[in-house]
Design a protein around this motif. Sequence first.
Motif, PDB file in Angstrom:
ATOM      1  N   ILE A 151      27.890   0.718  27.576  1.00 26.71           N
ATOM      2  CA  ILE A 151      26.496   0.300  27.371  1.00 26.71           C
ATOM      3  C   ILE A 151      26.514  -0.766  26.281  1.00 26.71           C
ATOM      4  O   ILE A 151      26.941  -0.498  25.155  1.00 26.71           O
ATOM      5  CB  ILE A 151      25.601   1.485  26.963  1.00 26.71           C
ATOM      6  CG1 ILE A 151      25.615   2.545  28.073  1.00 26.71           C
ATOM      7  CG2 ILE A 151      24.170   1.012  26.687  1.00 26.71           C
ATOM      8  CD1 ILE A 151      24.743   3.752  27.793  1.00 26.71           C
ATOM      9  N   VAL A 152      26.115  -1.973  26.649  1.00 25.03           N
ATOM     10  CA  VAL A 152      26.154  -3.070  25.685  1.00 25.03           C
ATOM     11  C   VAL A 152      24.756  -3.617  25.451  1.00 25.03           C
ATOM     12  O   VAL A 152      23.852  -3.436  26.280  1.00 25.03           O
ATOM     13  CB  VAL A 152      27.093  -4.220  26.143  1.00 25.03           C
ATOM     14  CG1 VAL A 152      28.510  -3.730  26.288  1.00 25.03           C
ATOM     15  CG2 VAL A 152      26.603  -4.852  27.431  1.00 25.03           C
ATOM     16  N   GLY A 153      24.599  -4.298  24.340  1.00 28.47           N
ATOM     17  CA  GLY A 153      23.309  -4.889  24.006  1.00 28.47           C
ATOM     18  C   GLY A 153      23.298  -5.178  22.519  1.00 28.47           C
ATOM     19  O   GLY A 153      24.062  -4.591  21.764  1.00 28.47           O
ATOM     20  N   PHE A 154      22.421  -6.088  22.118  1.00 32.62           N
ATOM     21  CA  PHE A 154      22.361  -6.440  20.701  1.00 32.62           C
ATOM     22  C   PHE A 154      21.768  -5.291  19.894  1.00 32.62           C
ATOM     23  O   PHE A 154      21.228  -4.337  20.451  1.00 32.62           O
ATOM     24  CB  PHE A 154      21.536  -7.716  20.503  1.00 32.62           C
ATOM     25  CG  PHE A 154      22.222  -8.946  21.030  1.00 32.62           C
ATOM     26  CD1 PHE A 154      23.486  -9.296  20.572  1.00 32.62           C
ATOM     27  CD2 PHE A 154      21.610  -9.756  21.984  1.00 32.62           C
ATOM     28  CE1 PHE A 154      24.128 -10.422  21.057  1.00 32.62           C
ATOM     29  CE2 PHE A 154      22.253 -10.882  22.473  1.00 32.62           C
ATOM     30  CZ  PHE A 154      23.507 -11.215  22.009  1.00 32.62           C
ATOM     31  N   SER A 155      21.841  -5.434  18.565  1.00 37.05           N
ATOM     32  CA  SER A 155      21.302  -4.435  17.663  1.00 37.05           C
ATOM     33  C   SER A 155      19.806  -4.224  17.932  1.00 37.05           C
ATOM     34  O   SER A 155      19.074  -5.190  18.128  1.00 37.05           O
ATOM     35  CB  SER A 155      21.517  -4.936  16.229  1.00 37.05           C
ATOM     36  OG  SER A 155      21.178  -3.938  15.340  1.00 37.05           O
ATOM     37  N   GLY A 156      19.413  -2.961  17.988  1.00 35.44           N
ATOM     38  CA  GLY A 156      18.001  -2.656  18.213  1.00 35.44           C
ATOM     39  C   GLY A 156      17.607  -2.583  19.678  1.00 35.44           C
ATOM     40  O   GLY A 156      16.445  -2.344  20.008  1.00 35.44           O
ATOM     41  N   ALA A 157      18.575  -2.744  20.582  1.00 35.40           N
ATOM     42  CA  ALA A 157      18.266  -2.746  22.021  1.00 35.40           C
ATOM     43  C   ALA A 157      17.855  -1.356  22.518  1.00 35.40           C
ATOM     44  O   ALA A 157      17.221  -1.229  23.567  1.00 35.40           O
ATOM     45  CB  ALA A 157      19.465  -3.247  22.815  1.00 35.40           C
ATOM     46  N   GLY A 158      18.249  -0.315  21.763  1.00 35.53           N
ATOM     47  CA  GLY A 158      17.884   1.040  22.183  1.00 35.53           C
ATOM     48  C   GLY A 158      19.053   1.869  22.683  1.00 35.53           C
ATOM     49  O   GLY A 158      18.867   2.969  23.216  1.00 35.53           O
ATOM     50  N   LYS A 159      20.278   1.386  22.477  1.00 36.25           N
ATOM     51  CA  LYS A 159      21.466   2.063  23.004  1.00 36.25           C
ATOM     52  C   LYS A 159      21.630   3.460  22.408  1.00 36.25           C
ATOM     53  O   LYS A 159      21.785   4.438  23.135  1.00 36.25           O
ATOM     54  CB  LYS A 159      22.731   1.226  22.690  1.00 36.25           C
ATOM     55  CG  LYS A 159      22.662  -0.206  23.183  1.00 36.25           C
ATOM     56  CD  LYS A 159      23.917  -0.997  22.821  1.00 36.25           C
ATOM     57  CE  LYS A 159      24.178  -1.180  21.335  1.00 36.25           C
ATOM     58  NZ  LYS A 159      23.221  -2.043  20.632  1.00 36.25           N
TER      59      LYS A 159
END
Length: 353
Positions: free
Chosen positions: A39-47
């Motif tokens: 699961i990838v995504g920038f900081s704060g994406a909700g991961k």
Amino acid sequence: MSVIEIEHVDVDFPQKKGKVVKAVSDVTLHVEKGDIYGIVGFSGAGKSTLVRTINLLQKPSAGNIKINNVDFIKDGKQVISNKDLQLERRKIGMIFQNFNLLNETTVLENVAFALKHSKLSDEELEKRSLELLDLVDLKDKADFYPVELSGGQQQRVAIARALANQPDILISDEATSALDPQNTQQILDLLKKLNKELGLTVILITHEMDAVKRIATKVAVMEHGKVIEDGNLRQIFLHPKQELTKKFVGGSLEAISTLESLNLGKLGADEEVYQLVYSIANVTKSIIIELYRQIGVEVSMLYGNVELLNDEAIGTLVVLVKGDQDKQKQAREFLNEQNVTLTRLDEKGNLYD
Ligand SMILES: Nc1ncnc2c1ncn2[C@@H]1O[C@H](COP(=O)(O)OP(=O)(O)OP(=O)(O)O)[C@@H](O)[C@H]1O
Ligand SMILES: [Mg+2]
């Protein structure tokens, strides 16, 4: 068989003055047994918020959650008793960026601590803890204290502890983010080994696409609380649809820094920079030579690299193509026909907006 079924899950955090942060918004995610799901995504994406709903460390505001075929949440309401939840949680291990070890106790005691609810005798407890340490190759460090170990070794203790109750699922939330490349590699190799040998399903949250490339079988990309794209690793890498996904997979930082140091200056009206990503096994022709022969454009290589995507060789080229608009269009069409994923870049290597 799905071991994690998340359906239409929302997590809302009410703020002052009636405002609400939608940390997770209408996420549906199915994880099959044996997946290594990145699961990838920038900081704060909700991961982190999303994966914390898997063991109900975070209660969702809406949706359904079913883990190991047991309903936890239906229509936003908890349907599992707290007692059963406690048992189910043991089947879900978790590791974090900062290891969360107890520093006043030995490595062995750290692992044994996870078994304190079991009715094992002291002797059995020690035996079982040593077996777990052996699994992560740290049996010889049993009597050490966490501070005497390297970051990678501490994370391996945390993994041994997370495996103490023989979980089916291991959630890794940025577990390699604080580690150097060598230790990162070791931890990723270990996760892959545990996945293979124990059939452990792994959720791998990370900022680092390289970690995902190395071991994940599937990937979900998150932005603003939503999963904006998901699929198997190969599909996400070779045919990314969303801009953010392209940024992650094509955000080959090495390519960008190479272009920066090349200092191309402003591109001419008849010049384009393309990033080409393709499976080496599928592209038999030399695409650079064919572009010149068939289309008549001049191609200069700016950057080239081959890397393994979960054992499949993937080539990345960044090229400067010289030719008029019509020829550029033909070149792009030709590359599409060859199953090459093409992304237009600017002279600094950034995605063309
Ligand atoms: N307990 C909370 N109360 C209020 N807002 C929260 C809470 N936990 C998380 N948030 C907010 O929810 C959003 C998602 O946070 P989350 O920690 O899940 O992101 P993340 O993708 O894990 O980021 P990172 O990569 O930095 O760890 C952020 O806007 C965050 O500020
Ligand atoms: Mg997080």
